[in-house]
Design an enzyme around this catalytic site. Structure first.
Site, PDB file in Angstrom:
ATOM      1  N   THR B 103      51.193  -2.271  58.497  1.00 56.07           N
ATOM      2  CA  THR B 103      51.168  -1.404  59.674  1.00 56.07           C
ATOM      3  C   THR B 103      52.211  -0.300  59.592  1.00 56.07           C
ATOM      4  O   THR B 103      51.950   0.852  59.896  1.00 56.07           O
ATOM      5  CB  THR B 103      51.423  -2.259  60.935  1.00 56.07           C
ATOM      6  OG1 THR B 103      50.446  -3.286  60.982  1.00 56.07           O
ATOM      7  CG2 THR B 103      51.335  -1.435  62.186  1.00 56.07           C
ATOM      8  N   THR B 179      53.767  -7.361  58.115  1.00 55.84           N
ATOM      9  CA  THR B 179      54.597  -8.432  58.672  1.00 55.84           C
ATOM     10  C   THR B 179      54.033  -9.832  58.403  1.00 55.84           C
ATOM     11  O   THR B 179      54.776 -10.806  58.429  1.00 55.84           O
ATOM     12  CB  THR B 179      54.761  -8.264  60.198  1.00 55.84           C
ATOM     13  OG1 THR B 179      53.469  -8.234  60.794  1.00 55.84           O
ATOM     14  CG2 THR B 179      55.517  -7.005  60.523  1.00 55.84           C
TER      15      THR B 179
END
Lengths: 427, 427
Positions: B103, B179
């Site tokens: 992201t 993540t």
């Protein structure tokens, strides 16, 4: 030896000199005067402390170097006091305590010094005299296992026992249980006994009762209060809270995890506050909705264990999933990463598993938060492959629910419908 | 379409009317006056908001119904300001940003509106102008993957890249990373690059930069400050803190987990406070010991993925472990219950696996706390069967360490010795 169980060296000598045996009521004069029951020591400890269980339910370790006097209180005095209490309590609500093993059951039985889980009603009342003031407690030993040895067949035995007394006059039921797999058992009972007419509390102890920091008595007292006063239905785990030494918390049986190996406040409700917070004088209710989504008691006591929990990680060999289909597994609960992902390397075996009619559910190894598979391309790919997102269901709960859903449905569509239906606050 | 990426309906019309394109610097007069860069919208959103990235690094969503005026600021003005800044900064420390995807990388590249992870140095400085005031940042795209698709071979590529610049004049290195599996990568780098001469920060973003709540810029700024000011060695994960919107925390790469699927403060150091707490004006150090237990840089860049992570649960079919030995696995990391237990039903397959020379390590699915297998009989039984307790090592870290240890040893004894040696604060 069992009369002085666990004591050695200097502390053993001191007890022998004073003719004080494990289980005796004794009075120790030290910096303060302590009156309580001499506890055995089960875990390896030093030889310079004596453990006394005080009337408050707490244990205290007294350094023998500071002891001035030890007096044994004659047992008649205690017995008569106890019998009198029993009589007074006949008007109190009735609670059944079912013992399944674990630290709480085995270690509370300190009168005999044995590690067997013999929790007779009278033993229990003697061990934790506060209980007799709150309720009349019947006690029954169902089996005696450390909870890591409990299997789905044990869950079934507990569920069948509970189902057999669903019409009794018990105000609530305590299940004394090892802490290791308590949340798996509580999940199963939540699904199998949907709508059970009285509250059920699974109670364990993180510290054995021969240790000053034991939470056994405190948890039992709190659970008894909760069952007799809270007036709710549901399956709960009642365990020590972390924040305060005086607080016990009550977790929904489908939303709880053991999140620490050893501390007393090891159990946590995932993603929310605990359902109830129990202090000495008050029970605070946080739970807004009913625990069971259907109020009618509808036991469904079957299960099928052909479910695998697959925790995905980088380097995960997809052949492991291929083998599950060969072994006849009917459902796979993935513990994916983040919002519910597994790597592209898994797509082929997932496609194959789906083709073979295997149920594929997605939870997250983050443990907290909700699976959301529509945010990223990779999540959408997995949805296309037929993976069913299980929202914020805890992976262990999803595993147990899949076993239960498989056992209580005749095909994969029915099973999937059960998986996605909120039965006992698991969503 | 990419000029208005993600906008639709009313918001798209408004942007077209005002000739404002994604990546333009614009001034919006609404309840307040906002000056910032028009951000694309990647995730499905409504059509009534326009997202602006403010100079502070924060994004803001402005309701189009409240917008009175939109002005596009000519690009020359910004360009010249930017070039000037670049010149000033030549005396600042040098940082290398290696982009691997996720992201943070894909979404920061909002100038082009594309989802590709093109983080050139100039793009980065334009996106997060604060960075240019702290350091001169070189930028390199190593690959572009969502982190759930990263595999051990990607870890190796990152480690090889880092090893190739271990003698450079960079004050520190940022790895922009998805993540989902960030803590697996940070664990591998911690072992493979033991003693690396400058600090390395893995930085991700829980919210894409087109969302008002994005933590991308904040995390990058904090990581750059940390790398240039903290003067420590180690592999760290630098991510948003939960408690406060202004705080970023720095976790040891071997002690961190993603514990929430979506919230910005998803990452937590297990069993301790984070190593550093980074606020705008201060970096607070909590870490007492050095991260690397050996100060000399000793890269060990091999690994062997034949390791399985087995999460034990009631009803676990021991045949699954039997199959692992058939599939050629060389090590099994158990996620046992509680203090490190598996049921008696597993004893036979464990005995067999041990006989075949498979390394068997024990961690706990509690995730927090330490494995202690000497407390109960069942734990002692497992020790007798040859299971190695891995203390408080996180199960995911243990898995990665087992892959690394296998790759860097020539037999099981050597491998076991590596597993039990504290390399990078994993114990």
């Amino acid at each position: 030896m069992s009369e002085f169980r666990g004591y050695s060296g200097k502390s053993l000598s001191l007890l022998k000199e004073n003719n004080a045996k494990v289980g005796d009521s004794i009075k120790i004069t030290s910096d303060l005067t302590y009156t309580g029951i001499l506890m055995p020591r089960y875990e390896s400890g030093d030889d310079s402390h004596i453990i006394l269980k005080l009337k408050s339910g707490y244990n205290v370790g007294i350094n023998i170097n500071e002891i001035q006097k030890i007096e044994v209180i004659p047992s008649q005095e205690i017995k008569s006091e106890h019998v009198e209490k029993q009589k007074e309590n006949l008007s109190l609500p009735k609670i059944l305590l079912i013992s399944t093993g674990g630290t709480i059951a085995s270690k509370v039985d300190y009168r005999t010094g044995a590690v067997t889980p013999a929790l007779s009603a009278s033993e229990l009342n003697e061990a934790v005299p506060e209980l007799a003031k709150i309720a009349n407690i019947d006690s029954e030993v169902l089996f005696s296992e450390y909870s890591e040895n409990l299997q789905p067949e044990h869950w079934l035995k507990i569920a069948e026992k509970l189902d057999s007394i669903s019409n009794s006059d018990y105000a609530g039921i305590i299940i004394a249980h090892g802490t290791d797999t308590m949340h798996y058992t509580s999940s199963f009972l939540s699904f199998a006994l949907s709508g059970f007419p009285v509250p059920i509390a699974l109670v364990g102890s993180q510290r054995s009762s021969d240790r000053p920091s034991s939470d056994a008595a405190l948890n039992l007292i709190a659970a008894t209060k909760f069952l007799t006063e809270s007036n709710v239905k549901g399956i709960f785990v009642v365990m020590h809270n972390n924040a305060s030494d005086e607080t016990v918390v009550c977790h929904k049986g489908t939303r709880v995890r053991k999140n620490h190996t050893s501390k007393r406040g090891a159990f946590e409700t995932m993603g929310d506050d605990p359902a109830f917070i129990i202090t000495e004088n008050k029970i605070k209710k946080n739970m807004g909705d009913d625990f069971f989504k259907n109020t009618k008691y509808e036991p469904k006591l079957r299960l099928d264990t052909k479910v695998s929990l697959v925790k995905y990680h980088p380097g995960y060999d997809p052949k492991q999933v291929e083998n599950l289909t060969k072994l006849g597994f009917k459902a796979i609960i993935f513990e994916g990463t983040g919002l519910g992902h597994v790597g592209k390397t898994m797509y082929n075996v997932i496609k194959d598993a789906k083709k073979q009619g295997i149920f594929l559910g997605m939870t997250s190894q983050c443990l907290d938060g909700s699976v959301r598979m529509t945010v990223y391309d990779s999540g959408r790919d997995l949805l296309d492959l037929g993976i069913i997102p299980l929202e914020n269901m805890i992976s262990e709960t999803a595993l147990v629910k899949a076993m239960w859903s498989l056992g209580n449905s005749s095909n994969i569509e029915e099973m999937q419908a059960l998986m996605l239906k909120n039965i006992a606050s698991e969503f």
